[in-house]
Write a protein that holds these residues in place. Structure first.
Motif, mmCIF file in Angstrom:
data_model
loop_
_atom_site.group_PDB
_atom_site.id
_atom_site.type_symbol
_atom_site.label_atom_id
_atom_site.label_comp_id
_atom_site.label_asym_id
_atom_site.label_seq_id
_atom_site.Cartn_x
_atom_site.Cartn_y
_atom_site.Cartn_z
ATOM 1 N N ARG A 122 0.832 -1.201 0.000
ATOM 2 C CA ARG A 122 0.000 0.000 0.000
ATOM 3 C C ARG A 122 0.870 1.256 0.000
ATOM 4 N NH1 ARG A 122 -3.246 -2.051 5.179
ATOM 5 N NH2 ARG A 122 -1.152 -2.864 5.543
ATOM 6 N N SER A 125 -1.101 5.474 -5.020
ATOM 7 C CA SER A 125 -2.411 5.311 -5.666
ATOM 8 C C SER A 125 -2.473 6.042 -6.996
ATOM 9 C CB SER A 125 -3.527 5.847 -4.762
ATOM 10 O OG SER A 125 -3.560 5.162 -3.538
ATOM 11 N N VAL A 212 -9.646 7.599 -5.678
ATOM 12 C CA VAL A 212 -8.617 6.576 -5.882
ATOM 13 C C VAL A 212 -9.133 5.566 -6.901
ATOM 14 C CG1 VAL A 212 -7.268 4.738 -4.823
ATOM 15 C CG2 VAL A 212 -7.670 6.865 -3.561
ATOM 16 N N ASP A 215 -5.446 1.415 -5.793
ATOM 17 C CA ASP A 215 -4.600 1.683 -4.625
ATOM 18 C C ASP A 215 -3.228 1.020 -4.692
ATOM 19 O OD1 ASP A 215 -5.147 -0.984 -4.176
ATOM 20 O OD2 ASP A 215 -6.281 -0.669 -2.319
#
Length: 334
Positions: A122, A125, A212, A215
């Motif tokens: 993560r 994005s 977004v 992601d």
């Protein structure tokens, strides 16, 4: 405040001597009582920091109050700028994703990866404006996308997102821009989508209500790599300070996980966004956990390099075993 001390760039002969010293140091047991512990009070560690986020987090966690060496901070807008500083020996260490780290090595930088953390992929994005007619990745055909800087984690995200959707790179226009220029272009509508990370993403979502589109999970490694110059690793005092700094980073992420309200309060002030905006970023920003600099880590760098080769961003083979330092000692932190 950055101390703008001038440092001489080492000659090729000095780098060879430094590499020999590093090899000798790595062959010794790091915990040997025969080795004199370096006096960290005499050490200045030059730390390159993207947007000031590392210093800010460490300070918020109260981890800079009693550091046994001096830290000279320098801030950079993006990983490409940080890696330019490392290549020029203008800073000793700095953290960036594995994508720009691989790009820097391919560009001739003689850095050593000394520590790494991952948050599971993560943190970066692909954004579109809130009123955009782009509803899914397949709608990106014929659109202009800024992957921010060439070879960055955002570029890696863009390539991966398009490949996953079966969209050839020739079917979109890529506009490589600095984070500041990309922000302005996104706000004005001169680009249709923007792949971006960190504080820039937080501000864009908060100020513009950006959506977004993807992601990055399943594409990015989420790998944060602490790189160092070879001269810094070869220096016993700086090597000990780097080990200490890496453990401070471990503690900072642990603090962020254990203190979500305090973290959100700090990051909201740092990013100049409402707490409601940054609260959604807490989990991914604090999820980083240390991983070994080992064969698995080297294989990750090789996979990232393979993507760059496939897309024509980079050329030629690289043995990444020559760009890692596996024996960073674990320093005790008071």
């Amino acid at each position: 405040m950055t101390d703008h001390t001038t440092w001489a760039k080492p000659s090729r002969r000095h780098l060879l001597h430094a590499g020999a010293a590093l090899a000798a140091a790595a062959s010794l047991p790091l915990s040997s009582h025969a080795q004199a512990s370096p006096d960290l009070r005499k050490v200045t560690l030059r730390v390159g920091d993207q947007t000031g986020a590392s210093q800010g987090l460490l300070r918020a966690a109260g981890l800079l109050d009693d550091v046994p060496y001096r830290i000279e901070w320098s801030n950079y807008a993006a990983a490409v700028n940080l890696h330019e500083a490392l290549k020029a020996d203008a800073t000793d260490i700095g953290s960036a994703n594995d994508s720009p780290t691989v790009s820097a090595i391919a560009g001739g930088s003689r850095i050593l990866a000394v520590a790494s953390w991952t948050n599971g992929g993560r943190g970066t994005s692909l954004l579109v404006r809130k009123n955009s007619d782009i509803k899914s990745v397949v709608d990106l055909r014929g659109k202009t996308i800024s992957p921010t800087t060439r070879g960055s984690v955002a570029h890696f995200t863009t390539v991966g997102v398009l490949k996953e959707a079966g969209i050839p790179l020739d079917d979109v226009k890529l506009a490589f821009l600095s984070p500041t220029d990309a922000s302005a272009a996104f706000g004005s509508g001169s680009i249709d989508a923007w792949a971006i990370w960190g504080i820039f993403r937080a501000r864009t979502v908060g100020a513009l209500g950006a959506r977004v589109l993807h992601d990055g999970v399943g594409i990015n490694s989420g790998q944060s790599v602490l790189s160092a110059t070879r001269s810094a690793v070869a220096d016993p005092g700086k090597r000990a300070a780097i080990a200490h700094y890496a453990q401070l980073t471990d503690k900072a992420y642990a603090w962020a996980r254990a203190n979500p309200d305090a973290y959100i309060a700090w990051y909201a002030a740092f990013s100049k966004q409402d707490k409601s905006v940054v609260a959604s970023l807490h989990e991914e920003n604090s999820a980083y956990k240390r991983v070994p600099v080992d064969d698995t880590f080297v294989a990750r760098l090789q996979r990232t390099h393979a993507v760059w080769l496939e897309t024509g961003v980079l050329r030629g083979p690289i043995d990444f075993n020559q760009y890692v330092y596996r024996d960073l000692p674990i320093a005790s932190v008071a």
